[in-house]
Design a protein around this motif. Structure first.
Motif, mmCIF file in Angstrom:
data_model
loop_
_atom_site.group_PDB
_atom_site.id
_atom_site.type_symbol
_atom_site.label_atom_id
_atom_site.label_comp_id
_atom_site.label_asym_id
_atom_site.label_seq_id
_atom_site.Cartn_x
_atom_site.Cartn_y
_atom_site.Cartn_z
ATOM 1 N N ARG A 382 0.845 -1.449 0.151
ATOM 2 C CA ARG A 382 -0.434 -0.365 0.381
ATOM 3 C C ARG A 382 0.713 1.527 -0.228
ATOM 4 O O ARG A 382 0.956 2.033 -0.422
ATOM 5 C CB ARG A 382 -0.638 -0.010 1.663
ATOM 6 C CG ARG A 382 -2.022 -1.789 1.283
ATOM 7 C CD ARG A 382 -3.252 -0.890 2.615
ATOM 8 N NE ARG A 382 -4.102 -2.212 2.052
ATOM 9 C CZ ARG A 382 -5.303 -1.715 1.411
ATOM 10 N NH1 ARG A 382 -5.759 -0.991 0.781
ATOM 11 N NH2 ARG A 382 -5.451 -2.926 0.933
ATOM 12 N N ASN A 383 2.118 1.133 0.662
ATOM 13 C CA ASN A 383 2.725 2.637 1.009
ATOM 14 C C ASN A 383 4.225 2.350 0.263
ATOM 15 O O ASN A 383 5.125 2.412 0.589
ATOM 16 C CB ASN A 383 2.702 3.358 2.593
ATOM 17 C CG ASN A 383 1.412 3.193 3.349
ATOM 18 O OD1 ASN A 383 0.911 4.246 2.489
ATOM 19 N ND2 ASN A 383 1.114 2.633 3.619
ATOM 20 N N ASP A 384 3.566 1.167 -1.173
ATOM 21 C CA ASP A 384 5.478 0.862 -1.214
ATOM 22 C C ASP A 384 6.568 2.256 -1.390
ATOM 23 O O ASP A 384 6.076 3.659 -2.311
ATOM 24 C CB ASP A 384 5.010 1.064 -2.976
ATOM 25 C CG ASP A 384 6.296 -0.292 -3.419
ATOM 26 O OD1 ASP A 384 7.519 0.221 -2.867
ATOM 27 O OD2 ASP A 384 5.979 -1.199 -4.095
ATOM 28 N N PRO A 385 7.321 2.378 -1.042
ATOM 29 C CA PRO A 385 8.309 3.560 -1.104
ATOM 30 C C PRO A 385 9.415 4.179 -2.333
ATOM 31 O O PRO A 385 9.676 4.881 -2.491
ATOM 32 C CB PRO A 385 9.728 3.155 -0.110
ATOM 33 C CG PRO A 385 9.298 1.777 0.247
ATOM 34 C CD PRO A 385 8.204 0.723 -0.155
ATOM 35 N N ARG A 392 1.948 7.272 -7.269
ATOM 36 C CA ARG A 392 0.650 6.802 -6.560
ATOM 37 C C ARG A 392 -0.321 7.094 -7.109
ATOM 38 O O ARG A 392 -1.339 7.221 -6.909
ATOM 39 C CB ARG A 392 1.093 7.383 -5.110
ATOM 40 C CG ARG A 392 0.797 6.710 -3.891
ATOM 41 C CD ARG A 392 1.318 7.485 -2.659
ATOM 42 N NE ARG A 392 2.065 7.481 -2.426
ATOM 43 C CZ ARG A 392 3.337 6.518 -1.736
ATOM 44 N NH1 ARG A 392 2.598 5.036 -1.418
ATOM 45 N NH2 ARG A 392 4.470 6.748 -1.524
ATOM 46 N N ARG A 396 -3.346 5.027 -8.584
ATOM 47 C CA ARG A 396 -5.239 5.057 -7.518
ATOM 48 C C ARG A 396 -5.742 5.391 -8.438
ATOM 49 O O ARG A 396 -7.111 4.594 -8.660
ATOM 50 C CB ARG A 396 -5.158 6.325 -6.851
ATOM 51 C CG ARG A 396 -6.570 6.259 -6.495
ATOM 52 C CD ARG A 396 -6.450 7.393 -5.025
ATOM 53 N NE ARG A 396 -7.698 7.760 -4.719
ATOM 54 C CZ ARG A 396 -8.205 7.085 -3.471
ATOM 55 N NH1 ARG A 396 -7.640 5.900 -3.766
ATOM 56 N NH2 ARG A 396 -9.737 7.004 -2.684
ATOM 57 N N TYR A 494 -3.547 0.195 -5.614
ATOM 58 C CA TYR A 494 -2.484 1.016 -5.097
ATOM 59 C C TYR A 494 -1.307 -0.619 -5.121
ATOM 60 O O TYR A 494 -1.015 -0.829 -6.353
ATOM 61 C CB TYR A 494 -2.648 0.294 -3.475
ATOM 62 C CG TYR A 494 -2.998 -0.374 -2.879
ATOM 63 C CD1 TYR A 494 -1.807 -1.651 -2.722
ATOM 64 C CD2 TYR A 494 -4.007 -1.278 -2.675
ATOM 65 C CE1 TYR A 494 -2.249 -3.147 -2.097
ATOM 66 C CE2 TYR A 494 -4.424 -2.334 -1.763
ATOM 67 C CZ TYR A 494 -3.133 -3.212 -1.924
ATOM 68 O OH TYR A 494 -3.486 -4.347 -1.180
#
Length: 494
Positions: A382-385, A392, A396, A494
């Protein structure tokens, strides 16, 4: 009798075991002696909507064709047309409670009514020698049908909202052995918008794996259970022993009580168009047609894909150019991300996407596997660096996938199909999973409109196999329509 009674209240001398299901106490349980109140409300709302649609169609046709100078004969026709429309919809089973909220069946009844009304107007005009302007008919009926479909769709969505809250449901008694009965209960309750609530299951008290004896699922026991729980539907799970004359007598008895009988054939993930009942040697046999994976229909699909993809590229050309410039300026690296994917019949191709990650994303992947939010096979986070700020955002709303339109034009992909897998994913496929590659992978599919990244691996495979087994142009159009909504809301992406 309430569906919350204990099983030991059943007469122990009977071989049938009735197991009540929990029913929320806040939901009133109507008696089967009268039609549920919501059915009448829905029917009158549907009739009102059809009358409103007819008046709208007539008004548009009159104003467009004649302006404010309307003859008396057209005023008579205009006053009769809404009543004729309601009558034709009724003849097309548009007010049949079985189809309320069912979607395709309900909409098909409206379409059939539109064709029927056109034929009725033409025949009436010919028999009475009345000269009805073709421009009036050509405008009135299409506007009427479109308005009726939209109003019925809105009514159906309102019914779905009630059903999600546990209201406006059909009370169901499931009959069969524990295995098939449990499977049928799971499927009936998995989609509350279909309107089925299982209030009890009936199965033999000695529920072993051996063959059922004829008296173990007897008609009097099933009828007694149906009466106790005031059910509106009796659903028979796959039971060869409860068939033939026994099932026929049961249907007669249920018909006298106003109870609907449905029978599960035990064939899962196969849609209606592939199933047909044909009389053979005095028997009604269930025929399962072979899935269409080649030939004329797929040639039509290939032509449709290329024509629509070319049209979308032409319309979205400014957006594609703008996104390409934004990707180029937002971070160092190429505009397009190229990756080898496996297509139809196991042939690999290069899939295109707008780059949404930094250029070293592949090298950093091994360090992030332990943090995957994916489904065990596909890596998702979900919060892939590794993702850029622009990446991002475009992910979406699935804008990064627009270059795949060129894959469609090249023939590597389709607009709709299974998700294009990586070679390492294909290596993990079970024997049945390889059926996904009987058709071209798609830019969107059942997986896209059913949860996208939130799906488990098994759910993703099941949806892809369902698509392969039940493909049709109608299904493709429905998925494309639902994809627009899924992309706008950005659900599961995501």
């Amino acid at each position: 009798m309430s569906g919350a009674e204990a099983p030991d209240a059943v007469d122990s001398r009977r071989p049938l075991w009735v197991v009540p299901h929990e029913v929320p106490a806040i939901v009133p349980l109507p008696s089967r002696s009268t039609e549920p109140r919501w059915v009448g409300v829905y029917r009158w709302a549907a009739v009102g909507g059809d009358l409103l649609a007819a008046m709208l169609g007539v008004s548009v046709a009159l104003l467009t064709r004649f302006g404010y100078h309307v003859g008396s004969s057209y005023l008579v026709v205009s006053s009769l047309l809404p009543l004729a429309w309601v009558a034709v919809v009724a003849l097309s089973k548009g007010y049949d409670p079985r189809f309320f909220g069912a979607g395709p069946d309900e909409f098909r009844s409206i379409m059939r009514a539109g064709v029927g009304l056109t034929a009725a107007v033409a025949m009436t005009s010919y028999v009475t020698k009345a000269e009805i302007a073709r421009g009036f008919v050509v405008l009135a009926i299409p506007v009427l049908v479109v308005a009726a479909l939209l109003l019925r769709y809105a009514l159906r969505k309102d019914l779905h909202r009630h059903r999600v809250r546990g209201r406006c449901m059909h009370r169901v008694l499931v009959v069969g052995r524990s295995g098939p009965a449990a499977t049928l209960c799971e499927h009936l309750e998995s989609r509350p918008t279909d309107g089925f609530r299982v209030v009890a299951t009936c199965r033999p008290r000695d529920d072993s794996t051996g063959p059922l004896q004829p008296e173990e699922l007897a008609e009097p026991d099933i009828l007694a259970a149906a009466d106790r729980h005031a059910v509106e539907v009796v659903a028979i799970a796959t039971e060869p022993e409860l068939a033939g004359q026994s099932l026929r007598r049961l249907s007669w008895a249920l018909e006298q009580r106003g109870i609907e009988l449905i029978v599960s054939p035990g064939i899962i993930e196969v849609a209606g168009p592939r199933i047909s009942v044909r009389p053979v040697a005095g028997l009604s046999l269930l025929h399962l047609e072979r899935p269409s994976v080649s030939g004329g229909p797929h040639l039509m699909k290939a032509v449709f894909d290329r024509v629509v993809a070319l049209g979308i590229v032409a319309v979205l050309a400014p957006l594609l150019i703008g996104l390409a410039l934004a990707v180029k300026l937002s971070s160092p690296g190429p505009v397009l991300f190229r990756q080898q994917r496996v297509g139809r019949a196991g042939v690999e191709f290069t899939m295109l996407k707008f780059r949404s990650m930094y250029v070293d994303a592949e090298q950093r992947l091994s360090d992030l596997y332990a943090l995957s939010d994916g489904n065990g096979v596909i890596f998702k986070m979900r919060n892939d660096p590794r993702m850029t700020p622009l990446g991002r955002w475009i992910r979406r709303f699935s804008l990064d996938e627009l270059p795949q339109l060129f894959n469609v034009l090249r023939g590597d992909m389709s607009l709709v199909g299974p998700r294009p897998p990586l070679a390492e994913e294909v290596a993990l496929y079970a024997a049945d999973d390889s059926r996904r590659m009987l058709v071209k992978p798609g830019m969107t599919g059942l997986w896209q409109v059913s949860g996208r990244s939130d799906l488990s691996w098994d759910e993703s495979v099941r949806l892809d196999l369902r698509y392969v087994d039940n493909w049709s142009m109608t299904l493709d159009l429905l998925i494309l329509w639902k994809t627009v909504r899924a992309v706008i809301y950005g659900a599961g992406a995501y």
